[in-house]
Scaffold this motif. Structure first.
Motif, PDB file in Angstrom:
ATOM      1  N   UNK A   1     -13.430 -20.936 -11.885  1.00 57.73           N
ATOM      2  CA  UNK A   1     -13.468 -19.719 -12.686  1.00 57.73           C
ATOM      3  C   UNK A   1     -14.439 -18.711 -12.109  1.00 57.73           C
ATOM      4  N   UNK A   2     -15.652 -19.208 -11.668  1.00 58.84           N
ATOM      5  CA  UNK A   2     -16.625 -18.314 -11.037  1.00 58.84           C
ATOM      6  C   UNK A   2     -16.043 -17.697  -9.765  1.00 58.84           C
ATOM      7  N   UNK A   3     -15.383 -18.553  -8.940  1.00 54.10           N
ATOM      8  CA  UNK A   3     -14.818 -18.090  -7.668  1.00 54.10           C
ATOM      9  C   UNK A   3     -13.754 -17.028  -7.904  1.00 54.10           C
ATOM     10  N   UNK A   4     -12.873 -17.278  -8.875  1.00 55.91           N
ATOM     11  CA  UNK A   4     -11.810 -16.310  -9.161  1.00 55.91           C
ATOM     12  C   UNK A   4     -12.393 -14.994  -9.673  1.00 55.91           C
ATOM     13  N   UNK A   5     -13.446 -15.077 -10.477  1.00 51.57           N
ATOM     14  CA  UNK A   5     -14.075 -13.873 -11.017  1.00 51.57           C
ATOM     15  C   UNK A   5     -14.638 -13.007  -9.895  1.00 51.57           C
ATOM     16  N   UNK A   6     -15.251 -13.663  -8.904  1.00 50.55           N
ATOM     17  CA  UNK A   6     -15.826 -12.913  -7.774  1.00 50.55           C
ATOM     18  C   UNK A   6     -14.726 -12.340  -6.889  1.00 50.55           C
TER      19      UNK A   6
ATOM     20  N   UNK B   1      -5.325 -14.867  -1.367  1.00 50.45           N
ATOM     21  CA  UNK B   1      -4.839 -16.237  -1.205  1.00 50.45           C
ATOM     22  C   UNK B   1      -5.572 -17.186  -2.147  1.00 50.45           C
ATOM     23  N   UNK B   2      -6.889 -16.962  -2.305  1.00 50.74           N
ATOM     24  CA  UNK B   2      -7.688 -17.808  -3.189  1.00 50.74           C
ATOM     25  C   UNK B   2      -7.230 -17.637  -4.637  1.00 50.74           C
ATOM     26  N   UNK B   3      -7.035 -16.388  -5.065  1.00 50.35           N
ATOM     27  CA  UNK B   3      -6.601 -16.126  -6.436  1.00 50.35           C
ATOM     28  C   UNK B   3      -5.223 -16.717  -6.710  1.00 50.35           C
ATOM     29  N   UNK B   4      -4.329 -16.631  -5.720  1.00 49.06           N
ATOM     30  CA  UNK B   4      -2.998 -17.198  -5.885  1.00 49.06           C
ATOM     31  C   UNK B   4      -3.076 -18.709  -6.050  1.00 49.06           C
ATOM     32  N   UNK B   5      -3.988 -19.354  -5.319  1.00 46.33           N
ATOM     33  CA  UNK B   5      -4.146 -20.802  -5.399  1.00 46.33           C
ATOM     34  C   UNK B   5      -4.729 -21.230  -6.749  1.00 46.33           C
ATOM     35  N   UNK B   6      -5.714 -20.496  -7.232  1.00 48.48           N
ATOM     36  CA  UNK B   6      -6.380 -20.872  -8.486  1.00 48.48           C
ATOM     37  C   UNK B   6      -5.458 -20.647  -9.682  1.00 48.48           C
TER      38      UNK B   6
END
Length: 640
Positions: free
Chosen positions: A338-343, A354-359
């Motif tokens: 959640x922290x990673x997606x927020x950033x 790519x990170x947001x699509x994975x999360x």
């Protein structure tokens, strides 16, 4: 008058046939010689008329055609009062032409089906917001159109609103409907099977994908291969040679009937028609299966290819970075994600997407004090925690401690060709992600099929770093892999392969691939590539479906074999007929013409087999299907 006679050729054929039946019935049943001869004389005169007209037209342009041979033979048989032979020869020649045209029309059915699929009207939004039906030619780029269930999409465009499933078989050859939502591309000539869509017209008329398909395939069918050009040259000299031979036989033997028989039997009809019908059928099969072959010459060259060179991005790979590997370093995975997606929401970097699509769906937090570290990543405060997201250099700058396992994972991910995204919370490493462009679904199987078809060398050339290219090459078991290559480097490498005597095909999709596509013996473009790449290429794989490539190569090889078979059949039949004239008692004009016309039908039907060609092990037969969307298949994620 000449045009009128030629336009009634089919009717003349059937009338001549009926007169011949009357003639033989009168001779053998009614024993009336006058009615018999009269019917056969009328049949001869009526039947030879369109043949003689075509012979005269050919002689006007200094061509000694098959029609010239038949006309002379029929007139000769008529003059020696062999009315049965003259009538039967004209009927068989006309009937053979009728069957030939009818059969050839069937081989062109793929193009006929395409043109019939062309949309004729569209529902265009007017100034008052209402939709009004207009002719498709009246639609301009930028117009808003409405497509209802069961209707054809009139233009290439982008979906603005609505949802539905579209049958794209006319474009891709794939019968499984594709789901379309806002933002998706749609193509003219495809059919909306359910739902309602509002689309924006991006390309109209001949500029649509559908329009280009029809144009390219029609141009391809009008082109001539090396084999066809050879046969044209051969016929140019062969036909006069038969005339000379016939005259020489008459001169030395004084047997006019024998000389006339040689004229009939020497007609190279099957030879002239055999190669074109193979090419037309092969191109038609390709059009039905999402492969555009731009001409008969392409078939000849493609069938001989022994080396295929690939661009990497968008060809062997999806062209969209995605998370391929992931490691977690504590048990609070959901919270840290959640922290990673927020950033990452604060960034527009491709890796962030790519990170947001994975999360996917997660709980987002308020992000404060965001700082972008050039060449490193991003730092921020999230729920009172300092979060750093970036590469190993940023982690070192943030004094993040990494144990031996984390360091080993970083080396392993890097060796696998990944771009690394590390996430640290309050100075502790929490997540390691490896992001790379994914290999297309089913590509490895496709490459194996290419090898089975006789391709000796599979080479990838890419502008990416050598390590990333090597990873793809190892996974796909390619022959060679070369990275850090500029467009001019790729073209130079292809030229070097050609100098070594290799027949080279190049597969690519970008503007930077155009020099290589033009230089290679065969340029193969992905259908969703740039217009420049598609125009420069010799072969287009519609919808960028890589699985069409083995089918295309197998089809061209089958077509080339079919051409050779037809040439052998045609030459063999003429040789046997000629030998029979001199060394047998049973051969005459009627039998010879019957065998001759039969050989024409044999080569036509042999060519038509290509319309049903499917590569052995075809995925549709085995139950394996490729996705028509750009879905990414990822390796399983390992979690600690």
């Amino acid at each position: 008058m000449q045009q009128y006679v030629l336009s009634k050729k089919s009717k003349i054929t059937w009338i001549s046939g009926m007169l011949i039946i009357i003639g033989f019935f009168s001779h053998f049943v009614l024993k009336n010689v006058w009615v018999s001869e009269g019917a056969l004389i009328v049949a001869s005169i009526l039947g030879v008329a369109p043949i003689a007209i075509q012979a005269v037209q050919a002689l006007k342009v200094k061509v000694v055609s098959i029609d010239v041979l038949v006309t002379i033979a029929v007139i000769g048989a008529f003059l020696i009062q062999n009315y049965e032979e003259s009538a039967i020869v004209t009927f068989l020649f006309l009937f053979g032409h009728f069957l030939e045209q009818r059969t050839l029309n069937q081989t062109r059915s793929a193009i006929k089906e395409l043109t019939e699929m062309a949309p004729e009207s569209a529902l265009r939004q007017m100034e008052d917001g209402a939709f009004e039906e207009v002719e498709v030619d009246a639609v301009d780029e930028g117009d808003i159109l409405l497509v209802k269930t069961g209707a054809k999409v009139p233009v290439d465009g982008t979906v603005l609103s609505g949802e539905g499933h579209i049958n794209e078989a006319s474009i891709t050859g794939e019968s499984v409907p594709v789901n379309k939502t806002a933002g998706a591309e749609v193509y003219a000539g495809t059919i909306l099977e359910n739902g309602t869509l509002q689309i924006r017209a991006d390309r109209v008329g001949e500029d649509t994908t559908f329009g280009k398909i029809i144009e390219l395939v029609e141009e391809a069918q009008d082109s001539k291969s090396e084999a066809e050009r050879f046969i044209d040259r051969f016929s140019k000299y062969y036909t006069p040679a038969v005339l000379v031979l016939s005259f020489a036989v008459w001169l030395f033997s004084q047997d006019i009937e024998l000389a006339i028989t040689i004229l009939v039997l020497g007609c190279p009809g099957a030879l002239v028609i055999g190669v074109p019908v193979s090419n037309v059928a092969g191109i038609g099969n390709g059009a039905r299966n999402g492969v555009l072959l731009k001409g008969s010459e392409v078939i000849h060259d493609f069938s001989r290819v022994d080396t295929i060179v690939f661009d990497k991005t968008g060809t062997l790979t999806q062209g969209n970075p995605a998370v391929a590997e992931m490691e977690f370093y504590d048990g609070q995975a959901e919270e840290v994600l959640g922290y990673l997606a927020s950033v990452e929401r604060e960034s527009d970097h491709p890796l962030a997407k790519a990170v947001l699509q994975e999360i996917g769906e997660t709980t987002f937090s308020i992000v404060e004090d965001t700082k972008v570290v050039k060449g490193g990543g991003i730092t921020a405060q999230v729920n009172g925690h300092r979060v750093a997201v970036g590469n190993a250099a940023l982690m070192e700058q943030e004094h993040v401690l990494m144990d031996q396992k984390a360091q080993a994972d970083i080396r392993r991910f890097g060796k696998n060709g990944n771009s690394l995204v590390l996430t640290a919370v309050d100075g502790e490493l929490k997540i390691l992600m490896g992001i790379r462009d994914q290999v297309r679904v089913g590509v490895k199987k496709d490459l194996e099929e290419l090898k089975q078809l006789g391709v000796k060398n599979l080479i990838v050339l890419s502008g990416d770093n050598q390590g990333t290219v090597d990873v793809v090459a190892r996974e796909l078991e390619l022959t060679e892999a070369h990275g850090n290559m500029l467009p001019e480097d790729k073209a130079a490498y292809i030229a070097e392969l050609q100098q070594q005597g290799q027949i080279v095909a190049f597969v690519g999709d970008g503007v930077n691939d155009s020099p290589s596509l033009a230089l290679a013996d065969i340029g193969i473009a992905m259908g969703k590539g740039t217009d420049v790449a598609i125009e420069t290429s010799d072969v287009v794989l519609m919808n960028s479906d890589f699985s069409r490539l083995p089918h295309a190569l197998g089809l061209t090889k089958a077509t080339a074999r079919n051409m050779k078979q037809n040439i052998i059949i045609a030459v063999g039949v003429v040789a046997v007929l000629m030998a029979s004239v001199f060394f047998s008692e049973w051969m005459n004009m009627s039998i010879g013409m019957l065998v001759h016309e039969g050989s024409i039908l044999v080569v036509i039907f042999n060519g038509m087999r290509l319309l049903r060609y499917q590569l052995n092990g075809n995925r549709r037969r085995s139950g394996y299907t490729t996705s028509s969307s750009n879905e990414v298949v990822k390796t399983p994620l390992r979690t600690l």
